[in-house]
Write an enzyme that holds these catalytic residues in place. Structure first.
Site, PDB file in Angstrom:
ATOM      1  N   ASP A 121       0.532  -1.215  -0.078  1.00 25.12           N
ATOM      2  CA  ASP A 121       0.012  -0.311   0.022  1.00 25.12           C
ATOM      3  C   ASP A 121       0.772   1.227  -0.033  1.00 25.12           C
ATOM      4  OD1 ASP A 121      -2.550   1.934   0.269  1.00 25.12           O
ATOM      5  OD2 ASP A 121      -2.633   1.715   2.491  1.00 25.12           O
ATOM      6  N   LYS A 170       1.389   7.988  -0.199  1.00 23.34           N
ATOM      7  CA  LYS A 170       1.472   7.968   1.631  1.00 23.34           C
ATOM      8  C   LYS A 170       3.709   8.422   1.854  1.00 23.34           C
ATOM      9  CE  LYS A 170       0.041   4.027   3.225  1.00 23.34           C
ATOM     10  NZ  LYS A 170      -1.334   4.332   4.775  1.00 23.34           N
ATOM     11  N   GLU A 211      -8.141   2.543   0.445  1.00 22.00           N
ATOM     12  CA  GLU A 211      -8.597   1.680  -0.311  1.00 22.00           C
ATOM     13  C   GLU A 211      -8.923   0.255  -0.356  1.00 22.00           C
ATOM     14  OE1 GLU A 211      -5.861   1.809   0.820  1.00 22.00           O
ATOM     15  OE2 GLU A 211      -5.192  -0.097   1.276  1.00 22.00           O
ATOM     16  N   ARG A 224     -11.064  -0.715   1.620  1.00 23.49           N
ATOM     17  CA  ARG A 224     -13.064  -0.903   2.190  1.00 23.49           C
ATOM     18  C   ARG A 224     -12.984  -0.778   0.378  1.00 23.49           C
ATOM     19  NH1 ARG A 224     -12.765   5.133   4.121  1.00 23.49           N
ATOM     20  NH2 ARG A 224     -11.265   4.427   5.581  1.00 23.49           N
TER      21      ARG A 224
HETATM   22  N1  BES Z   1      -3.289  -0.402   5.007  1.00 23.82           N
HETATM   23  C1  BES Z   1      -3.512   1.988   5.476  1.00 23.82           C
HETATM   24  C2  BES Z   1      -3.940   1.287   7.137  1.00 23.82           C
HETATM   25  C3  BES Z   1      -3.092   1.059   7.550  1.00 23.82           C
HETATM   26  C4  BES Z   1      -2.231   2.331   8.052  1.00 23.82           C
HETATM   27  C5  BES Z   1      -2.669   0.138   8.275  1.00 23.82           C
HETATM   28  C6  BES Z   1      -1.239   1.879   9.590  1.00 23.82           C
HETATM   29  C7  BES Z   1      -1.868  -0.497   9.157  1.00 23.82           C
HETATM   30  C8  BES Z   1      -0.993   0.770   9.911  1.00 23.82           C
HETATM   31  C9  BES Z   1      -4.887   2.095   4.892  1.00 23.82           C
HETATM   32  O1  BES Z   1      -5.114   1.695   3.291  1.00 23.82           O
HETATM   33  C10 BES Z   1      -5.717   3.425   4.743  1.00 23.82           C
HETATM   34  O2  BES Z   1      -4.086   4.383   4.216  1.00 23.82           O
HETATM   35  N2  BES Z   1      -5.803   4.189   5.461  1.00 23.82           N
HETATM   36  C11 BES Z   1      -6.131   5.119   5.634  1.00 23.82           C
HETATM   37  C12 BES Z   1      -7.620   5.947   5.324  1.00 23.82           C
HETATM   38  C13 BES Z   1      -7.620   6.756   5.279  1.00 23.82           C
HETATM   39  C14 BES Z   1      -7.190   7.752   3.601  1.00 23.82           C
HETATM   40  C15 BES Z   1      -9.195   7.414   5.061  1.00 23.82           C
HETATM   41  C16 BES Z   1      -5.788   6.157   6.904  1.00 23.82           C
HETATM   42  O3  BES Z   1      -5.917   5.007   8.148  1.00 23.82           O
HETATM   43  O4  BES Z   1      -5.189   6.771   6.938  1.00 23.82           O
HETATM   44 ZN    ZN Z   2      -4.122   0.010   2.839  1.00 22.66          ZN
HETATM   45 MN    MN Z   3      -4.055   2.634   2.204  1.00 15.93          MN
END
Ligand code: BES
Ligand code: ZN
Ligand code: MN
Length: 507
Positions: free
Chosen positions: A274, A281, A353, A355
């Site tokens: 990701d 990110k 992504e 969801r």
């Molecule tokens: N895979 C991440 C969530 C995550 C963060 C898992 C840290 C493990 C450790 C997920 O896809 C994500 O990026 N979520 C975002 C959602 C936001 C953009 C609404 C998040 O949590 O910041």
């Molecule tokens: Zn993710």
């Molecule tokens: Mn993500």
């Protein structure tokens, strides 16, 4: 993996590198736990005092090494803390699991160890076995220093463990050890997948590994590649996977039992890496994102474990596999995707992504009308902020089912906590253009994600969502039976749910 045997041998005559015993926290200092009687006797009954002199208190996680008493074939005694001594001397399974794990980690590189921990019943045998097999895990596939990959740099995990007090001719003891072995082997395989770097674990490679395992264990498997996904209209998975040269897959694993009358569906988020996509990110947030397929790894492991245990329940596992990358073909913030369910989603943030891929898999799972669906996902950073790095959140569209899942998790030693799905957060995902947006209010981000998923669960189907973003990947040092890196979070909860369903205890 470590070879496990149940042994009726007496500790003194046993040829091993070490004998592991338990020490608990008593009212007046450390107490020697049952199972260590022979060692204590050889110390003239003064072992508790010796341990206290060495600084032992019996606290959980504590490890004390001492030389074996005269007449013992094994040179070393390892005393591991069991925490507070229970009044009835019936040690909790999780205390045994952790203590066995602490010892197994300390025994890295050793050939054989005897575990003389308290064995009250078959449940204790299972807990100690799990602690040993999970604690001994190490991932050193890439530690070859550029040389022969078979000549590993890392020390090998403990080769052999004999559980003293485990009765090799007792059916319940044998079954507990066999269950622990199957579950731990599959859980460790999930850890391997999570730890494998994303250049070596693309969606296609993951699907191939699932195909091999399915063949080996008599599980039916269907793999939809990007062509089949396009034909089927899986807009969520295709949208997320579209930015990567490694194309997405949807894997369906079907374990069936001839006598089963219940059907469980497990759905796993399988983002093999990701990056965030176009909503990239920043550095500091992407180094561990190979762990973003931990949900799919857990589902895969649980289905194979259910098959190996021959559980009397039908279990379908759905692995939603994609790599989230930025490129000229990547989904953009502002794009609208038509999902497998037919709903349209405005993608406001390509980093939300998980969801999107889960939505398609949940809808596909719903079409079979299972008795319940449980999805597992490293879904939100918000859940980590809420519950920390060791506890996963449990959301559901049914209060009783949420409690069942939570209790199953606690029972197997996986910290979990119920989280709500507040209705007022739904309108934050209203989109001017599409049926729903993939982002809503920032506050309560884990719950917003849960509410999004709920929209893609078929009418009338009981569903729970496990957000394992915290516990899936251990960035700190190892503890108990949990290694650094991929942990295999949720595998044991899913297996327990399958067992409960098979036993007709799922309500
Ligand atoms: N895979 C991440 C969530 C995550 C963060 C898992 C840290 C493990 C450790 C997920 O896809 C994500 O990026 N979520 C975002 C959602 C936001 C953009 C609404 C998040 O949590 O910041
Ligand atoms: Zn993710
Ligand atoms: Mn993500």
């Amino acid at each position: 993996m470590t070879a496990l045997t149940l042994s009726t041998s007496a500790a003194p005559g046993l040829r091993a590198d070490a004998i592991v015993i338990g020490v608990a926290k008593g009212a007046k200092g450390p107490v020697v736990a049952p199972g260590a009687e022979a060692v204590n006797e050889a110390y003239d009954g003064k072992l508790a005092g010796v341990l206290e002199t060495l600084g032992a208190s019996g606290a959980e996680g504590e490890l004390t090494k001492l030389p074996s008493p005269a007449g013992f074939k094994a040179p070393l005694v390892i005393a591991v803390g069991l925490g507070a001594e229970p009044e009835d001397r019936d040690y909790p399974a999780e205390a045994l699991r952790k203590a066995a794990g602490v010892a197994a980690r300390a025994l890295t590189g050793a050939k054989k160890a005897a575990f003389a921990l308290p064995v009250e019943d078959a449940a204790a045998v299972g807990a100690i076995a799990e602690g040993v097999l999970l604690g001994a895990y190490s991932f050193d596939t890439y530690k070859d220093n550029g040389k022969d990959p078979k000549a590993k740099n890392g020390k090998a995990p403990l080769a052999e463990a004999a559980l003293l007090g485990g009765k090799p001719r007792d059916a319940a003891h044998k079954a507990a050890a066999a269950r622990a072995t199957a579950v731990s082997e599959e859980l460790n395989r999930a850890r391997d997948l999570i730890n494998t770097p994303p250049n070596d674990l693309t969606p296609a490679i993951f699907a191939g590994i699932a195909q091999e395992a399915a063949k080996e264990h008599g599980i039916k498997i269907q793999v939809l590649d990007d062509k089949a996904l396009t034909k089927g209209g899986y807009g969520g998975i295709l949208g997320v996977g579209g930015g990567s040269a490694a194309t997405p897959r949807l894997v369906k694993l079907s374990y069936t039992h001839a006598k089963a009358d219940k059907h469980l569906a497990f759905v796993g988020k399988g983002i093999t890496y990701d990056s965030g996509g176009i909503s990239l990110k920043p550095a500091g947030h992407n180094e561990t994102m190979k762990c973003d397929m931990s949900g799919a790894a857990a589902v895969f492991a649980a289905v194979v474990a259910a098959a190996r245990l021959g559980l009397e329940v039908n279990v379908t596992g759905w692995l939603a596999l994609a790599e989230n990358m930025p490129s000229g073909s990547a989904v953009r913030p502002g794009d609208v995707l038509r999902m497998y369910s037919g709903k349209t989603v405005e993608v406001l943030n390509t980093d939300a992504e998980g969801r999107l891929v889960l939505a398609d898999a949940l809808w596909a799972a719903s079409a079979e009308k299972p008795d319940a669906i449980v999805d597992v996902a490293t879904l939100t950073g918000a859940m980590m902020l809420a519950l920390g790095s060791r506890t996963f959140g449990v959301m559901a569209n049914d209060d009783a089912f949420r409690s069942t899942v939570h209790e199953a998790a606690e029972e197997v030693g996986e910290p979990a906590w119920p989280m709500p799905l507040p209705e007022h957060l739904r309108k934050g995902m209203d989109s001017a253009t599409a049926d729903i947006a993939n982002m809503g209010e920032r506050m309560g981000g884990g719950l917003v994600a849960g509410l999004f998923l709920r929209e893609f669960v078929g009418e009338g189907i009981t569903w729970a969502h496990l957000d394992i973003a915290g516990p899936a990947f251990n960035e700190g040092g190892p503890f108990g039976y949990t290694p650094k890196g991929g942990t295999g979070s949720a595998v044991r909860t899913l297996v327990r749910l399958a067992e409960l369903t098979a036993a007709g205890d799922l309500g």
